[in-house]
Enzyme design. Structure first.
Site, mmCIF file in Angstrom:
data_model
loop_
_atom_site.group_PDB
_atom_site.id
_atom_site.type_symbol
_atom_site.label_atom_id
_atom_site.label_comp_id
_atom_site.label_asym_id
_atom_site.label_seq_id
_atom_site.Cartn_x
_atom_site.Cartn_y
_atom_site.Cartn_z
ATOM 1 N N TYR A 189 -88.546 20.810 8.454
ATOM 2 C CA TYR A 189 -89.518 20.011 9.208
ATOM 3 C C TYR A 189 -90.096 20.882 10.335
ATOM 4 O O TYR A 189 -89.716 22.044 10.481
ATOM 5 C CB TYR A 189 -88.861 18.723 9.732
ATOM 6 C CG TYR A 189 -88.529 17.773 8.592
ATOM 7 C CD1 TYR A 189 -89.519 17.000 8.006
ATOM 8 C CD2 TYR A 189 -87.244 17.697 8.072
ATOM 9 C CE1 TYR A 189 -89.230 16.153 6.929
ATOM 10 C CE2 TYR A 189 -86.947 16.857 6.997
ATOM 11 C CZ TYR A 189 -87.948 16.081 6.430
ATOM 12 O OH TYR A 189 -87.677 15.265 5.371
ATOM 13 N N CYS A 361 -75.305 9.713 -5.127
ATOM 14 C CA CYS A 361 -76.233 9.622 -6.265
ATOM 15 C C CYS A 361 -77.691 9.753 -5.830
ATOM 16 O O CYS A 361 -78.546 10.109 -6.638
ATOM 17 C CB CYS A 361 -76.026 8.327 -7.037
ATOM 18 S SG CYS A 361 -76.569 6.855 -6.150
ATOM 19 N N CYS A 365 -80.882 5.353 -1.844
ATOM 20 C CA CYS A 365 -81.312 5.758 -0.496
ATOM 21 C C CYS A 365 -82.465 6.759 -0.520
ATOM 22 O O CYS A 365 -83.083 7.006 0.502
ATOM 23 C CB CYS A 365 -80.136 6.314 0.298
ATOM 24 S SG CYS A 365 -79.420 7.819 -0.373
ATOM 25 N N ALA A 409 -72.241 -3.867 -13.585
ATOM 26 C CA ALA A 409 -73.011 -5.104 -13.354
ATOM 27 C C ALA A 409 -72.074 -6.309 -13.393
ATOM 28 O O ALA A 409 -72.123 -7.180 -12.520
ATOM 29 C CB ALA A 409 -74.110 -5.236 -14.412
ATOM 30 N N GLU A 428 -63.601 -8.565 -21.380
ATOM 31 C CA GLU A 428 -63.834 -7.135 -21.586
ATOM 32 C C GLU A 428 -63.264 -6.738 -22.948
ATOM 33 O O GLU A 428 -62.078 -6.925 -23.206
ATOM 34 C CB GLU A 428 -63.179 -6.330 -20.450
ATOM 35 C CG GLU A 428 -63.138 -4.840 -20.647
ATOM 36 C CD GLU A 428 -64.491 -4.203 -20.976
ATOM 37 O OE1 GLU A 428 -65.503 -4.538 -20.344
ATOM 38 O OE2 GLU A 428 -64.520 -3.383 -21.935
HETATM 39 C C1 LIG Z 1 -81.974 8.441 3.069
HETATM 40 C C2 LIG Z 1 -81.715 9.663 3.884
HETATM 41 C C3 LIG Z 1 -82.369 9.840 5.081
HETATM 42 C C4 LIG Z 1 -82.118 10.969 5.860
HETATM 43 N N1 LIG Z 1 -82.757 11.103 7.055
HETATM 44 C C5 LIG Z 1 -82.487 12.173 7.842
HETATM 45 C C6 LIG Z 1 -83.076 12.288 9.114
HETATM 46 O O1 LIG Z 1 -83.833 11.441 9.554
HETATM 47 N N2 LIG Z 1 -82.770 13.391 9.838
HETATM 48 C C7 LIG Z 1 -81.917 14.359 9.406
HETATM 49 O O2 LIG Z 1 -81.651 15.318 10.120
HETATM 50 N N3 LIG Z 1 -81.335 14.259 8.198
HETATM 51 C C8 LIG Z 1 -81.575 13.191 7.419
HETATM 52 N N4 LIG Z 1 -80.947 13.065 6.204
HETATM 53 C C9 LIG Z 1 -79.923 14.045 5.815
HETATM 54 C C10 LIG Z 1 -78.556 13.529 6.235
HETATM 55 O O3 LIG Z 1 -78.459 13.414 7.622
HETATM 56 C C11 LIG Z 1 -77.400 14.410 5.745
HETATM 57 O O4 LIG Z 1 -77.525 15.672 6.288
HETATM 58 C C12 LIG Z 1 -77.305 14.518 4.237
HETATM 59 O O5 LIG Z 1 -77.540 13.283 3.626
HETATM 60 C C13 LIG Z 1 -75.925 15.047 3.801
HETATM 61 O O6 LIG Z 1 -74.882 14.372 4.432
HETATM 62 P P1 LIG Z 1 -74.129 13.103 3.783
HETATM 63 O O7 LIG Z 1 -73.395 13.605 2.591
HETATM 64 O O8 LIG Z 1 -73.215 12.617 4.878
HETATM 65 O O9 LIG Z 1 -75.150 12.117 3.420
HETATM 66 C C14 LIG Z 1 -81.189 11.952 5.418
HETATM 67 C C15 LIG Z 1 -80.552 11.768 4.211
HETATM 68 C C16 LIG Z 1 -80.796 10.644 3.442
HETATM 69 C C17 LIG Z 1 -80.062 10.473 2.155
#
Ligand SMILES: Cc1cc2nc3c(=O)[nH]c(=O)nc-3n(C[C@H](O)[C@H](O)[C@H](O)COP(=O)(O)O)c2cc1C
Length: 705
Positions: A189, A361, A365, A409, A428
């Site tokens: 970003y 997955c 999200c 489901a 089942e």
């Molecule tokens: C739906 C979603 C939204 C995210 N939004 C952000 C964000 O706003 N800022 C950021 O630094 N990382 C964002 N990430 C990355 C997460 O903070 C994180 O680094 C990544 O999902 C891996 O960690 P986890 O396994 O705990 O999810 C986002 C990830 C997901 C899946």
């Protein structure tokens, strides 16, 4: 509550001028659920309040734009670019503080990765990009797909204007009562675009040397300090390794941490990746727990400020070990808090098995939400984005419910319906619950699915749902129930071609049958999986086909995939797709150390199988009717479709019946769980159809319609 099992997780920590009760952080997560003007609404508050209620010590609210006009990372991200947004932000902070959490807002400008606006995007340098894994990836103008997205370098005036906007946004966050702000300098970003030697090709004071590339974030920190006071803590999140040729590596990232500390940063939050290679940013299922902690560990050795590590952390025991080993000061969770906001309290109570672990997955999200401009959902937690599941209402009048099929489901129907007071019986036909998710247990890259399988099976058991194993449901038996929910899943397609009945033709279900006898749900009698020969053709495009390819590839087999489509598995979530294709080609995803395939996998698109001979010789035909020959040891069928025979039989017998999951429409785990949750919620509310597909109003259960 006891915290004896995980003492390091529940030790307080000082960040700048505030103390966090434990070492658990929610790393920023843009839930893209704000109002269209970027203001806070009840959905945003509820989501974060749940995480605070669940015991998380430090919650960093996701990407919040300092300037809606020039960049929103998702179309309904939060914004902090106007004073009118302060009251909403204050309600959000209050919602978290109420439960004892400390909180920050992550300020982010997406630059080239904006989901909005779509044109005139700014960055450190001029470039043309196409970033298919990001939420701002689409290129919607004529001929644009071929050309990529045109990005322009910011002028010096624009840079200083934006620095001021970052500082103003931080001031608003402070006014709203947050404990801190975080700068989003990760994942490619805008701030990351300036910091990255791969993106930043400027020749002025904001580009070139290390210190020039760091000038943008350093000036922002400095302006925030001037505006908000030196004591207002400013954290920074950046990628330890960008995993791209010419990008920042871990050695430079250690230098970055030292520099940020010198300039007053209160903490560093070490992420991974850049959107050119989406795998490490939002690590798909392939990545093992804590794979990214090495980067926080390298940084922690060189700085005194707290260091947060994140990525695929799920087990309290794994997190405890990271903290006890001094590898990081805090453990961070994004998707885990989506899948289960009560992670911290469950760990504290010494009940880690109760945690609904995120399976990474990325369907709910990411793929089916932020990427397509929807607010956030979760494949396994129906309460995300749907408060009806947070405040479950007891059934007006309990029904006797038969669920046929014990896959995801069916089990989710049973869970929600039972919680609401219905009496559920699952029929089942095999000896164990799990359905299609069980095939994933045998595939190394998918075995996180087993976490969900075990969790939901435990829930079904704990709730006392009656399960009739090894039982084919019969019409006469089902007539004893008020309503029948058919959740029998998809059926493997067997196209009518010569040779389809030969023993060398098997289904993916035969190959991926799990035989882990240590599994506590393993049934007494279970057929063994089919062992394939050395050369295998997989025919189809379903998950089963992709998973079989992964399993056989790891086993060292030579694999061909034949699909009628132009692209194999194009429906797949893009971060998984990116890693899958790299693995098929014989390498790995970035930062991933999984076992590589001995032979690359050959995909034969736009083609079908027209004949299979006894000796494994087969004839393929492409979409232009050209024929070719191939000799294999086995053919694995990997296509699935609904089979409505039993459904129609039940309708004809006059039963009240609904179909859900893959029987309704072949989709993914999210589709199955969402169907199950919804029907569990609506059983006594929903008009049900009778045998003639007419709405019936006189259910024996006293339904008001
Ligand atoms: C739906 C979603 C939204 C995210 N939004 C952000 C964000 O706003 N800022 C950021 O630094 N990382 C964002 N990430 C990355 C997460 O903070 C994180 O680094 C990544 O999902 C891996 O960690 P986890 O396994 O705990 O999810 C986002 C990830 C997901 C899946």
């Amino acid at each position: 509550m006891s915290s004896n099992r995980f003492p390091h997780l529940f030790m307080p920590i000082q960040i700048g001028n505030f103390t966090v009760a434990n070492r658990i952080a929610m790393v920023p997560t843009d839930i893209s659920s704000a109002n269209a003007d970027g203001s806070v609404n009840q959905r945003v508050i509820t989501y974060h309040e749940q995480v605070a209620k669940g015991g998380c010590g430090f919650i960093i609210v996701g990407a919040t734009t300092p300037d809606r006009a020039t960049g929103r990372p998702t179309v309904t991200c939060l914004a902090a670019d106007a004073d009118t947004l302060i009251p909403g932000l204050a309600n959000l902070a209050e919602g978290m503080h109420r439960h004892g959490a400390k909180c920050a807002v992550q300020i982010q400008h997406p630059g080239r990765q904006a989901a909005w606006p779509r044109k005139g995007l700014m960055s450190a340098s001029d470039s043309v990009v196409d970033l298919p894994g990001s939420a701002g990836h689409e290129v919607v103008y004529a001929e644009a797909l071929a050309q990529g997205k045109a990005i322009r370098a910011m002028t010096i005036e624009e840079i200083y204007e934006l620095i001021e906007k970052f500082a103003e946004a931080a001031w608003r966050v402070q006014q709203a009562g947050f404990d801190s702000v975080e700068l989003h300098a990760a994942h490619g970003y805008l701030i990351a675009q300036f910091m990255s030697p791969y993106v930043n090709k400027r020749h002025d004071r904001f580009g070139g040397s290390f210190i020039n590339r760091m000038r943008f974030p350093l000036e922002i920190i400095s302006r925030i300090k001037t505006k908000c006071g030196r004591d207002f803590p400013v954290g920074i999140r950046y990628s330890g390794d960008e995993f791209i040729e010419g990008g920042r590596d871990i050695a430079e990232s250690v230098k970055v941490a030292k520099l940020m500390e010198e300039h007053g940063a209160a903490y560093v939050d070490i992420s991974a990746g850049i959107f050119e290679v989406p795998g490490p940013i939002m690590d798909p299922m392939y990545y093992p727990q804590g794979w990214n902690t090495y980067s926080a560990e390298a940084v922690k050795k060189e700085v005194k400020i707290p260091v947060i590590t994140s990525h695929s952390l799920r087990d309290p025991a794994v997190c405890e070990k990271i903290l006890a080993g001094g590898k990081a000061d805090m453990v961070g969770f994004s998707r885990q808090m989506i899948a289960d906001p009560y992670w911290a309290d469950k760990a504290k109570a010494g009940k880690p098995e109760e945690i609904r672990k995120c399976i990474s997955c990325l369907v709910g999200c990411w793929q089916e939400s932020l990427m397509i401009k929807r607010d956030m959902r979760c494949a396994i937690n129906p309460a995300v984005g749907d408060e009806r599941f947070i405040h479950l209402v007891p059934a007006k009048q309990p029904c006797k419910v038969a669920v046929v099929g014990g896959g995801p489901a069916g089990m989710e129907t049973a869970r929600i319906a039972t919680l609401r007071g219905h009496k559920v019986t699952i029929f089942e036909k095999s000896g164990e619950l799990g359905g299609a998710i069980l095939y994933c247990c045998t595939v190394s890259c998918k075995n996180k699915m087993r976490w969900y399988a075990d969790w939901i099976r435990d829930q079904v058991k704990k709730l006392g749902v009656e399960v009739k194993y090894n039982t084919e449901a019969k019409v006469a038996e089902l007539k004893k129930y008020d309503v029948v929910i058919l959740a029998t899943g998809g059926t493997v397609t067997r196209p009518d071609i010569p040779g389809i009945e030969l023993p060398l033709v098997v289904s993916f279900e035969d190959v991926l049958r799990c035989e882990n006898k240590n599994c506590r749900f393993y049934p007494k009698a279970k057929p063994k999986p089919v062992r394939c020969g050395n050369t295998v053709l997989i025919w189809g495009d379903h998950f089963g086909a992709a998973d079989t390819a992964e399993k056989l590839g790891v086993d060292g087999k030579k694999v061909y995939i034949v699909t009628e489509n132009a692209q194999f598995a194009s429906w797949m979530e893009p971060c998984h797709y990116d890693v899958m294709l790299k693995r098929f080609a014989g390498s790995n995803g970035e930062g991933l150390k999984g076992k590589k395939f001995k032979h690359p996998i050959t995909i034969i698109p736009n083609s079908t199988v027209v004949e299979i001979k006894k000796n494994g010789q087969m004839t393929l035909m492409d979409s232009e009717f050209n024929k070719s020959e191939l000799k294999v040891d086995n053919v694995v069928l990997g296509k699935v479709e609904p089979d409505n025979t039993f459904y129609e039989k039940l309708l004809a017998a006059g039963l009240t019946v609904e179909k859900i999951g893959d029987l309704k429409q072949v989709r993914n785990l999210r589709g199955a769980v969402t169907d199950g949750a919804n029907i569990g919620l609506e059983l006594d509310e929903k008009p049900m159809l009778n045998a003639n597909n007419a709405v019936i109003c006189n259910l024996p259960t006293g339904v008001d319609i």
